[in-house]
Design a protein around this motif. Structure first.
Motif, PDB file in Angstrom:
ATOM      1  N   GLU A 131      40.035  49.166  50.381  1.00  0.00           N
ATOM      2  CA  GLU A 131      40.730  48.641  51.750  1.00  0.00           C
ATOM      3  C   GLU A 131      41.863  47.848  51.506  1.00  0.00           C
ATOM      4  OE1 GLU A 131      39.178  47.493  55.974  1.00  0.00           O
ATOM      5  OE2 GLU A 131      37.809  47.916  54.572  1.00  0.00           O
ATOM      6  N   LEU A 132      41.446  46.742  50.661  1.00  0.00           N
ATOM      7  CA  LEU A 132      42.631  46.098  50.438  1.00  0.00           C
ATOM      8  C   LEU A 132      44.007  46.353  49.906  1.00  0.00           C
ATOM      9  CD1 LEU A 132      43.321  42.746  50.666  1.00  0.00           C
ATOM     10  CD2 LEU A 132      42.390  42.474  48.264  1.00  0.00           C
ATOM     11  N   LYS A 133      43.892  47.194  49.002  1.00  0.00           N
ATOM     12  CA  LYS A 133      45.056  47.971  48.516  1.00  0.00           C
ATOM     13  C   LYS A 133      45.991  48.563  49.287  1.00  0.00           C
ATOM     14  CE  LYS A 133      44.906  47.542  43.947  1.00  0.00           C
ATOM     15  NZ  LYS A 133      46.164  46.925  43.035  1.00  0.00           N
ATOM     16  N   LYS A 134      45.191  49.195  50.424  1.00  0.00           N
ATOM     17  CA  LYS A 134      46.219  49.545  51.574  1.00  0.00           C
ATOM     18  C   LYS A 134      47.140  48.647  52.391  1.00  0.00           C
ATOM     19  CE  LYS A 134      42.648  53.235  52.585  1.00  0.00           C
ATOM     20  NZ  LYS A 134      41.847  53.597  53.385  1.00  0.00           N
ATOM     21  N   ILE A 135      46.362  47.452  52.226  1.00  0.00           N
ATOM     22  CA  ILE A 135      47.041  46.172  52.995  1.00  0.00           C
ATOM     23  C   ILE A 135      47.966  45.219  51.921  1.00  0.00           C
ATOM     24  CG2 ILE A 135      46.638  44.165  54.252  1.00  0.00           C
ATOM     25  CD1 ILE A 135      43.718  45.210  54.795  1.00  0.00           C
ATOM     26  N   GLU A 136      47.340  45.039  50.980  1.00  0.00           N
ATOM     27  CA  GLU A 136      48.036  44.254  49.822  1.00  0.00           C
ATOM     28  C   GLU A 136      47.958  44.990  48.533  1.00  0.00           C
ATOM     29  OE1 GLU A 136      49.969  42.008  50.097  1.00  0.00           O
ATOM     30  OE2 GLU A 136      49.522  40.694  52.036  1.00  0.00           O
ATOM     31  N   PRO A 137      49.035  45.845  48.080  1.00  0.00           N
ATOM     32  CA  PRO A 137      48.681  46.916  46.844  1.00  0.00           C
ATOM     33  C   PRO A 137      48.960  46.131  45.616  1.00  0.00           C
ATOM     34  CG  PRO A 137      50.968  47.232  48.120  1.00  0.00           C
ATOM     35  CD  PRO A 137      50.208  46.332  49.063  1.00  0.00           C
ATOM     36  N   GLU A 138      49.472  44.684  45.837  1.00  0.00           N
ATOM     37  CA  GLU A 138      49.719  44.218  44.516  1.00  0.00           C
ATOM     38  C   GLU A 138      48.609  43.363  43.965  1.00  0.00           C
ATOM     39  OE1 GLU A 138      52.094  44.876  42.555  1.00  0.00           O
ATOM     40  OE2 GLU A 138      53.138  46.052  44.251  1.00  0.00           O
ATOM     41  N   ILE A 139      47.730  43.013  44.948  1.00  0.00           N
ATOM     42  CA  ILE A 139      46.420  42.255  44.620  1.00  0.00           C
ATOM     43  C   ILE A 139      45.280  43.045  43.745  1.00  0.00           C
ATOM     44  CG2 ILE A 139      44.593  40.877  45.368  1.00  0.00           C
ATOM     45  CD1 ILE A 139      46.364  40.286  47.943  1.00  0.00           C
ATOM     46  N   LYS A 140      44.841  42.310  43.029  1.00  0.00           N
ATOM     47  CA  LYS A 140      43.788  43.244  42.102  1.00  0.00           C
ATOM     48  C   LYS A 140      42.544  42.096  42.319  1.00  0.00           C
ATOM     49  CE  LYS A 140      42.595  44.041  37.187  1.00  0.00           C
ATOM     50  NZ  LYS A 140      42.967  43.983  35.680  1.00  0.00           N
ATOM     51  N   CYS A 141      41.403  42.759  42.577  1.00  0.00           N
ATOM     52  CA  CYS A 141      40.114  42.230  42.981  1.00  0.00           C
ATOM     53  C   CYS A 141      39.164  43.107  43.072  1.00  0.00           C
ATOM     54  CB  CYS A 141      40.436  41.107  43.835  1.00  0.00           C
ATOM     55  SG  CYS A 141      40.353  41.927  45.671  1.00  0.00           S
ATOM     56  N   GLU A 142      37.674  42.708  43.121  1.00  0.00           N
ATOM     57  CA  GLU A 142      36.814  43.304  43.593  1.00  0.00           C
ATOM     58  C   GLU A 142      36.452  43.429  44.907  1.00  0.00           C
ATOM     59  OE1 GLU A 142      35.044  45.526  41.325  1.00  0.00           O
ATOM     60  OE2 GLU A 142      36.758  44.879  40.040  1.00  0.00           O
ATOM     61  N   ALA A 143      36.672  42.483  45.503  1.00  0.00           N
ATOM     62  CA  ALA A 143      36.437  42.055  46.958  1.00  0.00           C
ATOM     63  C   ALA A 143      37.332  41.158  47.595  1.00  0.00           C
ATOM     64  CB  ALA A 143      35.110  42.092  47.553  1.00  0.00           C
ATOM     65  N   LYS A 341      45.500  36.760  37.149  1.00  0.00           N
ATOM     66  CA  LYS A 341      44.157  37.503  37.282  1.00  0.00           C
ATOM     67  C   LYS A 341      44.039  38.449  38.419  1.00  0.00           C
ATOM     68  CE  LYS A 341      41.720  34.434  34.507  1.00  0.00           C
ATOM     69  NZ  LYS A 341      40.520  33.173  34.519  1.00  0.00           N
ATOM     70  N   PHE A 342      44.786  38.007  39.633  1.00  0.00           N
ATOM     71  CA  PHE A 342      44.678  38.734  40.990  1.00  0.00           C
ATOM     72  C   PHE A 342      46.054  38.934  41.158  1.00  0.00           C
ATOM     73  CE2 PHE A 342      44.633  34.354  41.777  1.00  0.00           C
ATOM     74  CZ  PHE A 342      45.473  34.049  42.731  1.00  0.00           C
ATOM     75  N   LEU A 343      47.136  38.571  40.498  1.00  0.00           N
ATOM     76  CA  LEU A 343      48.555  38.971  40.791  1.00  0.00           C
ATOM     77  C   LEU A 343      49.189  39.530  39.614  1.00  0.00           C
ATOM     78  CD1 LEU A 343      49.897  37.015  43.786  1.00  0.00           C
ATOM     79  CD2 LEU A 343      49.135  39.411  43.923  1.00  0.00           C
TER      80      LEU A 343
END
Length: 436
Positions: A131-143, A341-343
């Motif tokens: 769901e986060l990918k739809k809002i902020e596609p560049e962020i990498k995380c698990e939640a 790690k997240f960007l």
């Protein structure tokens, strides 16, 4: 007497200036002064921060209740005051990311804390990575935890606006005046400034931020406490990264019991972006450079060894974390790698300009533990605000009301009307909100 005041506030940071603001409406009959060693307000930590107006999800509602409550009400107050003063205020939110299962558990705890601290369902939500990918596609995380009720502003500009309003109402700001000594002379405080000049006051409010503990010690108060200082450094990113995310991004701190934060991705109110802050141990509340730290090194080490802080100095976890922060200061890539790690799109070679460093002071008790909440010490003719750190700027307006109301209840302002209008707010209405 030109050098006599009914009340003196030491410290022209965002808190001392906010206290002066409300007193300027409530106590027009009293002569009130603010002593500040620099040539303007908000010169140090109050003007050297991320400009975030924090949602109170990071703060334990039991251990940091006062900070959390002030932050919750501070959001709407800064929003209103910014509009009145035509100062930028962006309701841009913030995203806290978890990179593993352990981090997700922390986000679940933060969500619970946020709601306990007053946030509603619409203010904060836990979202999955898809769901986060739809809002902020560049962020990498698990939640991620998305706090919508979080904003950005410029606290230096706001503090200057508060000062101007205070001065219009008769508050005296005494700039370029360093406090050297404070002592009782008969029934008044004798405050020596700039080496030999003396001013006198019936009542003293210590809101000196990084020097608050030193001032308290100077008059024999809070001797069981000591403070340690951490310099937070930032790196500015080039314009090509300014649209990488819509919001600031934080990551779950690995060691929350210590005042070390993994660097954030910060989107400022003007749209510029930065990486930071780290938390480099320094030896002065003004330890921005090597010269100042060398000068204060021996006195500070001796103070720490002779207090509860000695337990921290010899704590292996603390030593490892401190060394890690020093590494992040010496090597830009160490700090940038934490954010990558997240960007992952960030390239450290493209980040070349340092931002403004700020210093945060944390208090350690006699047992060698960091004190999580603010410490208020009241004497017959003085009031000391110690350990006032993050989210101090967010909560400065309502917290100032809390301080003044506490003094009013003790009889200091018993002849004054606290139902007065103070700028956009009625004083007693703020008190009622804080007491709910």
């Amino acid at each position: 007497m030109k050098d006599y005041f009914d009340l003196v506030i030491i410290g022209g940071g965002i808190l001392g200036t906010s206290i002066s603001y409300f007193l300027s409406f409530l106590n027009k009959s009293k002569k009130i002064g603010v002593i500040e060693q620099e040539n303007n307000v908000a010169h140090h930590t109050s003007g050297r921060n991320t400009g975030k107006v924090h949602a109170p999800y990071l703060y334990n509602p039991e251990k940091k209740k006062l900070f959390a409550n002030a932050a919750f009400h501070g959001y709407e107050m800064w929003k209103e005051y910014s509009k009145q003063q035509n100062v930028s205020f962006k309701e841009d939110g913030v995203i806290e990311v978890a990179l593993d299962e352990k981090g997700i558990k922390v986000l679940e705890k933060y969500l619970k804390w946020g709601k306990q601290n007053g946030l509603q369902e619409k203010d904060i939500e836990l979202i999955e990575k898809a769901e986060l990918k739809k809002i902020e596609p560049e962020i990498k995380c698990e939640a991620a935890l998305y706090a919508h009720r979080d904003g950005s502003t410029d606290y230096s500009t706001l503090t200057n606006a508060i000062m101007r309003d205070s001065k219009k109402n008769g508050i005296n700001f005494l700039f370029n005046n360093k406090t050297n000594e404070i002592k009782k002379n008969k029934d008044k405080w004798e405050i020596t400034i700039n080496g030999n000049h003396k001013i006198y006051a019936d009542f003293l409010i210590n809101a000196a931020g990084g020097q608050a503990i030193d001032i308290a010690h100077n008059i024999g108060i809070a001797k069981n406490l000591t403070d340690v200082h951490f310099r937070g450094e930032y790196w500015k990113t080039p314009k090509k990264y300014h649209n990488l995310t819509k919001t600031s991004v934080y990551s779950v701190p690995e060691f929350p019991e210590y005042p070390f934060l993994d660097p954030h991705w910060i989107v400022r109110v003007d749209g510029s972006c930065e990486i930071g802050p780290n938390a480099v141990p320094v030896f002065s509340p003004y330890g921005y450079n090597t010269t100042e730290n060398i000068k204060q090194f021996i006195p500070k080490i001796l103070e720490m060894i002779n207090s509860g802080a000695r337990k921290i100095i010899f704590d292996k976890d603390f030593q490892e974390l401190a060394f890690s922060e020093i590494q992040s200061s010496m090597s830009k890539s160490v700090m940038v790698e934490r954010v990558k790690k997240f960007l992952p799109k960030i390239n450290s070679k493209e980040i070349t300009e340092k931002g403004t460093a700020g210093i945060r002071s944390s208090v350690i008790d006699e047992n060698g533990k960091f004190v999580p909440d603010v410490i208020l010490v009241e004497e017959d003719t003085s009031f000391h605000i110690l350990n006032y750190n993050s989210p101090g700027a967010t909560g400065a307006l309502p917290f100032s009301v809390h301080v003044i109301n506490q003094l009013h209840q003790k009889g200091l302002f018993e002849n004054d009307d606290i139902n007065l209008q103070c700028g956009p707010w009625k004083f007693n209405e703020i008190v009622e909100k804080l007491e709910k």
